[in-house]
Design a protein around this motif. Structure first.
Motif, PDB file in Angstrom:
ATOM      1  N   ALA A  59       1.062  -0.912   0.370  1.00 36.95           N
ATOM      2  CA  ALA A  59       0.178   0.030  -0.297  1.00 36.95           C
ATOM      3  C   ALA A  59       0.974   1.062  -0.519  1.00 36.95           C
ATOM      4  O   ALA A  59       0.876   2.043  -0.756  1.00 36.95           O
ATOM      5  CB  ALA A  59      -0.556  -0.086   1.186  1.00 36.95           C
ATOM      6  N   GLU A  60       2.046   1.389   0.261  1.00 36.88           N
ATOM      7  CA  GLU A  60       3.237   1.928   0.646  1.00 36.88           C
ATOM      8  C   GLU A  60       3.178   2.272  -0.853  1.00 36.88           C
ATOM      9  O   GLU A  60       3.851   3.924  -1.414  1.00 36.88           O
ATOM     10  CB  GLU A  60       4.145   2.048   1.411  1.00 36.88           C
ATOM     11  N   ASP A  61       3.467   1.687  -2.395  1.00 34.06           N
ATOM     12  CA  ASP A  61       3.402   2.041  -2.914  1.00 34.06           C
ATOM     13  C   ASP A  61       2.892   3.178  -4.159  1.00 34.06           C
ATOM     14  O   ASP A  61       1.352   2.901  -3.823  1.00 34.06           O
ATOM     15  CB  ASP A  61       3.505   0.919  -4.504  1.00 34.06           C
ATOM     16  N   THR A  62       3.436   4.156  -4.552  1.00 32.48           N
ATOM     17  CA  THR A  62       2.618   6.195  -5.416  1.00 32.48           C
ATOM     18  C   THR A  62       1.906   5.255  -5.986  1.00 32.48           C
ATOM     19  O   THR A  62       1.271   5.929  -6.500  1.00 32.48           O
ATOM     20  CB  THR A  62       3.715   6.794  -5.261  1.00 32.48           C
ATOM     21  N   SER A  63       2.245   3.816  -7.242  1.00 36.34           N
ATOM     22  CA  SER A  63       1.569   3.845  -8.479  1.00 36.34           C
ATOM     23  C   SER A  63       0.674   2.716  -7.729  1.00 36.34           C
ATOM     24  O   SER A  63      -0.074   3.165  -8.921  1.00 36.34           O
ATOM     25  CB  SER A  63       2.469   3.198  -9.274  1.00 36.34           C
ATOM     26  N   PHE A  89      -5.163  -8.333  -4.518  1.00 41.27           N
ATOM     27  CA  PHE A  89      -3.382  -8.826  -4.422  1.00 41.27           C
ATOM     28  C   PHE A  89      -2.236  -9.971  -3.837  1.00 41.27           C
ATOM     29  O   PHE A  89      -2.024 -10.902  -3.706  1.00 41.27           O
ATOM     30  CB  PHE A  89      -1.752  -7.925  -4.949  1.00 41.27           C
ATOM     31  N   GLU A  90      -2.711  -9.563  -2.300  1.00 40.58           N
ATOM     32  CA  GLU A  90      -2.823 -10.130  -0.845  1.00 40.58           C
ATOM     33  C   GLU A  90      -4.114 -11.605  -1.315  1.00 40.58           C
ATOM     34  O   GLU A  90      -3.121 -12.510  -0.318  1.00 40.58           O
ATOM     35  CB  GLU A  90      -3.314  -9.333  -0.072  1.00 40.58           C
ATOM     36  N   LEU A  91      -5.177 -11.450  -1.364  1.00 43.09           N
ATOM     37  CA  LEU A  91      -5.746 -12.725  -1.746  1.00 43.09           C
ATOM     38  C   LEU A  91      -4.994 -13.492  -2.626  1.00 43.09           C
ATOM     39  O   LEU A  91      -5.023 -14.770  -1.946  1.00 43.09           O
ATOM     40  CB  LEU A  91      -7.128 -12.088  -2.385  1.00 43.09           C
ATOM     41  N   ALA A  92      -5.138 -13.260  -3.759  1.00 46.91           N
ATOM     42  CA  ALA A  92      -4.081 -14.154  -4.760  1.00 46.91           C
ATOM     43  C   ALA A  92      -2.563 -14.680  -4.237  1.00 46.91           C
ATOM     44  O   ALA A  92      -2.230 -16.300  -4.295  1.00 46.91           O
ATOM     45  CB  ALA A  92      -3.776 -12.739  -5.856  1.00 46.91           C
ATOM     46  N   ARG A  93      -1.901 -13.693  -3.343  1.00 50.61           N
ATOM     47  CA  ARG A  93      -0.968 -14.195  -2.474  1.00 50.61           C
ATOM     48  C   ARG A  93      -1.247 -14.953  -2.352  1.00 50.61           C
ATOM     49  O   ARG A  93       0.031 -16.365  -1.834  1.00 50.61           O
ATOM     50  CB  ARG A  93       0.511 -12.628  -1.974  1.00 50.61           C
ATOM     51  N   ASP A  94      -1.932 -14.997  -1.287  1.00 43.46           N
ATOM     52  CA  ASP A  94      -1.905 -15.715  -0.136  1.00 43.46           C
ATOM     53  C   ASP A  94      -2.326 -17.592  -0.545  1.00 43.46           C
ATOM     54  O   ASP A  94      -2.582 -18.366   0.445  1.00 43.46           O
ATOM     55  CB  ASP A  94      -3.367 -15.590   1.300  1.00 43.46           C
ATOM     56  N   GLN A  95      -3.352 -17.640  -2.088  1.00 43.71           N
ATOM     57  CA  GLN A  95      -3.538 -18.646  -2.484  1.00 43.71           C
ATOM     58  C   GLN A  95      -2.477 -19.368  -3.138  1.00 43.71           C
ATOM     59  O   GLN A  95      -3.424 -20.210  -4.310  1.00 43.71           O
ATOM     60  CB  GLN A  95      -4.929 -18.477  -3.286  1.00 43.71           C
ATOM     61  N   ASN A  96      -1.526 -18.393  -3.665  1.00 45.60           N
ATOM     62  CA  ASN A  96      -0.549 -18.917  -4.505  1.00 45.60           C
ATOM     63  C   ASN A  96      -1.534 -18.672  -5.648  1.00 45.60           C
ATOM     64  O   ASN A  96      -1.107 -19.380  -6.953  1.00 45.60           O
ATOM     65  CB  ASN A  96      -0.102 -19.959  -4.279  1.00 45.60           C
ATOM     66  N   VAL A  97      -1.677 -17.458  -6.296  1.00 44.35           N
ATOM     67  CA  VAL A  97      -2.451 -17.642  -7.977  1.00 44.35           C
ATOM     68  C   VAL A  97      -2.370 -15.904  -8.409  1.00 44.35           C
ATOM     69  O   VAL A  97      -2.396 -16.010  -9.093  1.00 44.35           O
ATOM     70  CB  VAL A  97      -3.642 -17.749  -7.561  1.00 44.35           C
ATOM     71  N   VAL A  98      -0.606 -15.836  -8.222  1.00 41.36           N
ATOM     72  CA  VAL A  98      -0.735 -14.597  -8.490  1.00 41.36           C
ATOM     73  C   VAL A  98      -0.454 -14.203 -10.029  1.00 41.36           C
ATOM     74  O   VAL A  98      -1.089 -13.449 -10.683  1.00 41.36           O
ATOM     75  CB  VAL A  98       0.385 -14.192  -7.642  1.00 41.36           C
ATOM     76  N   ASP A  99      -0.174 -15.085 -10.350  1.00 39.88           N
ATOM     77  CA  ASP A  99       0.210 -15.147 -12.192  1.00 39.88           C
ATOM     78  C   ASP A  99      -1.222 -15.902 -13.319  1.00 39.88           C
ATOM     79  O   ASP A  99      -1.666 -14.399 -13.623  1.00 39.88           O
ATOM     80  CB  ASP A  99       1.028 -16.186 -12.147  1.00 39.88           C
ATOM     81  N   ALA A 100      -1.869 -16.897 -11.954  1.00 39.92           N
ATOM     82  CA  ALA A 100      -3.489 -16.820 -12.816  1.00 39.92           C
ATOM     83  C   ALA A 100      -4.162 -15.444 -12.884  1.00 39.92           C
ATOM     84  O   ALA A 100      -5.054 -15.159 -13.833  1.00 39.92           O
ATOM     85  CB  ALA A 100      -3.562 -17.699 -11.379  1.00 39.92           C
ATOM     86  N   VAL A 101      -4.567 -14.917 -11.670  1.00 40.72           N
ATOM     87  CA  VAL A 101      -5.031 -13.857 -11.103  1.00 40.72           C
ATOM     88  C   VAL A 101      -4.435 -12.633 -12.419  1.00 40.72           C
ATOM     89  O   VAL A 101      -5.268 -12.168 -12.898  1.00 40.72           O
ATOM     90  CB  VAL A 101      -5.641 -12.979 -10.385  1.00 40.72           C
TER      91      VAL A 101
END
Length: 186
Positions: A3-7, A20-32
């Motif tokens: 959340a600190e990322d200004t972009s 992103f946090e949900l996808a990361r927790d479920q290991n599906v970042v790339d699929a999402v």
């Protein structure tokens, strides 16, 4: 941290961060990311889909039904589809393009990648793209993904925007500099 990322600020940043946090927790970042990129491509290719997403005339229910049909046809399901439906239910579907961009920025940061926006006068060959990526990697120390846009009005050269840095070696800019120098000298 993300959340600190200004972009990734504002409403779209908050939605992208949550996804992103949900996808990361479920290991599906790339699929999402793949699903969102596919939806983004569909959005840029379809005037009807743009109208559905942006127009406040459609009720949340009408948007939801139409979106469900689009997602089913595209084969987008799971977290990605549920997320897009939440955007619709919360009347925030109009921000989906910004959310997709913000999610991509979060994924790049997570993977230690950087993204450069490159404007060229004509399409680059694979050899030139690889050389540009290598040059940018040597400067940043990170793998660099390129968003290449072709704009014949720059005449030649290229414009590279990487984070807050911009390098403009376009022929148009050089010609304008010469023109201004000649006006001041005269």
């Amino acid at each position: 941290m993300a959340a600190e990322d200004t972009s990734v600020s504002g409403v779209s940043g908050r939605y992208a961060t949550a996804l992103f946090e949900l996808a990361r927790d479920q290991n599906v970042v790339d699929a999402v990311k793949a699903d969102l990129d596919q939806f983004g491509a569909m959005l840029s290719d379809s005037a009807d889909l743009k109208r559905l997403v942006r127009s406040p005339v459609f009720s949340a229910d009408a948007q939801s039904k139409a979106l469900s049909a689009v997602l089913d046809k595209a084969g987008i399901s799971g977290i990605s589809a549920n997320f897009l439906k939440v955007l619709t239910a919360n009347r925030r579907l109009f921000a989906v393009a910004d959310v997709i961009r913000a999610y991509g920025a979060l994924v790049a940061k997570y993977k230690g990648e950087a993204t450069a926006d490159v404007t060229v006068a004509e399409p680059l060959s694979d050899k030139n793209l690889d050389a540009l990526k290598a040059a940018l990697k040597s400067v940043t120390g990170k793998d660099v993904a390129l968003n290449v846009k072709v704009d014949p009005s720059i005449i030649g050269g290229l414009v590279v925007k990487l984070g807050s840095r911009m390098i403009d070696s376009s022929l148009r800019t050089k010609l304008n500099s010469i023109k201004h120098a000649m006006k001041e000298a005269g």
